[in-house]
Design an enzyme around this catalytic site. Structure first.
Site, PDB file in Angstrom:
ATOM      1  N   ASP A 203       0.938   9.872  -1.703  1.00  0.00           N
ATOM      2  CA  ASP A 203       1.456  10.124  -3.048  1.00  0.00           C
ATOM      3  C   ASP A 203       0.412  10.941  -3.807  1.00  0.00           C
ATOM      4  O   ASP A 203      -0.657  10.424  -4.142  1.00  0.00           O
ATOM      5  CB  ASP A 203       1.721   8.809  -3.789  1.00  0.00           C
ATOM      6  CG  ASP A 203       2.928   8.047  -3.267  1.00  0.00           C
ATOM      7  OD1 ASP A 203       3.346   8.300  -2.115  1.00  0.00           O
ATOM      8  OD2 ASP A 203       3.441   7.178  -4.002  1.00  0.00           O
TER       9      ASP A 203
ATOM     10  N   LYS B 100       8.169  12.014  -7.640  1.00  0.00           N
ATOM     11  CA  LYS B 100       7.851  10.680  -8.168  1.00  0.00           C
ATOM     12  C   LYS B 100       7.559  10.793  -9.665  1.00  0.00           C
ATOM     13  O   LYS B 100       6.880  11.710 -10.099  1.00  0.00           O
ATOM     14  CB  LYS B 100       6.664  10.103  -7.406  1.00  0.00           C
ATOM     15  CG  LYS B 100       6.163   8.744  -7.904  1.00  0.00           C
ATOM     16  CD  LYS B 100       5.005   8.272  -7.031  1.00  0.00           C
ATOM     17  CE  LYS B 100       4.312   7.050  -7.627  1.00  0.00           C
ATOM     18  NZ  LYS B 100       3.156   6.607  -6.812  1.00  0.00           N
TER      19      LYS B 100
ATOM     20  N   LYS C  63      11.358   8.850  -6.256  1.00  0.00           N
ATOM     21  CA  LYS C  63      10.635   7.593  -6.406  1.00  0.00           C
ATOM     22  C   LYS C  63      10.394   7.333  -7.891  1.00  0.00           C
ATOM     23  O   LYS C  63       9.794   8.150  -8.584  1.00  0.00           O
ATOM     24  CB  LYS C  63       9.306   7.619  -5.649  1.00  0.00           C
ATOM     25  CG  LYS C  63       8.483   6.332  -5.834  1.00  0.00           C
ATOM     26  CD  LYS C  63       7.217   6.338  -4.979  1.00  0.00           C
ATOM     27  CE  LYS C  63       6.355   5.118  -5.278  1.00  0.00           C
ATOM     28  NZ  LYS C  63       5.125   5.079  -4.438  1.00  0.00           N
TER      29      LYS C  63
END
Length: 221
Positions: free
Chosen positions: A91, A153, A182
């Site tokens: 991430d 995300k 996400k």
């Protein structure tokens, strides 16, 4: 919605600066017990966690976290180091200053370089929605789509606020079908988790859902 379906979309997360090995082990144990998608932990714990969980759960870690303003070379090195230590998912945080400057090509190039470093591993791109205008969020949806990254995300969970329903709705409208979503930061109830999933989120970055489940079980819920 069946809670098992919610757990399967959770990246069970502990990224606090004060996180101890005992706390990291506990979230790993809980992650395996509840069958979540991954544990998301600091890079310094990746090797130890991989040795501890082996292949029982995917190991996710963070790059350029939480501010995103490291140089691209540093982020690429961080990524390669994390993968060599056993990370299964990455991430990364974008350079928000570059976005504010309108230097879109540099952001795209950085994400592409990190995606190349990831090879067949999952890459999620954190854009920190609470710091962006709607126009900037839409632009990042397009950049992430073009980059070949696997996920967009919402948040690090370390800024002014976390995921919102509106942001996930916006992502669903502007990213391609190949890019998953996400939602992360501030997801504190099963009702919220279910709503994010209904709006299009495939992953939920949260530490609270498993804690909530454990507390409810402990109280005879």
């Amino acid at each position: 919605m069946d809670r098992k379906l919610i757990f399967e979309k959770v990246d069970h997360t502990l990224l606090l600066q004060t996180a101890t090995w005992e706390e990291i082990k506990q979230i790993c144990d809980d992650a395996i017990t509840y069958g979540v998608a991954s544990v998301c932990i600091p890079p310094s714990y990746v090797k130890r966690v991989k040795e501890y969980v082996k292949d029982k759960i995917a190991v996710c870690t963070v790059i350029g976290f939480p501010n995103g303003y490291n140089t691209t070379d540093v982020k690429v090195y961080e990524t390669k180091d994390a993968l060599s230590n056993g990370a299964d998912e990455i991430d990364m945080v974008i350079n928000i200053g570059l976005l504010k400057n309108g230097e879109y090509d540099k952001i795209l190039d950085e994400i592409k370089q990190i995606k190349v470093a990831c090879k067949d591993k999952i890459l999620k791109v954190i854009i920190e929605t609470c710091l962006l205008t709607e126009e900037e969020k839409i632009k990042m949806c397009k950049i992430v789509t073009e980059s070949g990254a696997d996920y967009i995300k919402t948040s690090t969970g370390f800024s002014k606020s976390g995921a919102t329903f509106e942001d996930v709705e916006l992502f669903s409208k502007y990213v391609s079908k190949e890019v998953k979503i996400k939602a992360a930061g501030g997801i504190a109830s099963f009702e919220d988790a279910e709503k994010f999933i209904e709006l299009g989120a495939s992953r939920l970055g949260t530490s609270r859902i498993i804690k909530l489940a454990k507390n409810q079980e402990g109280s005879g819920y």
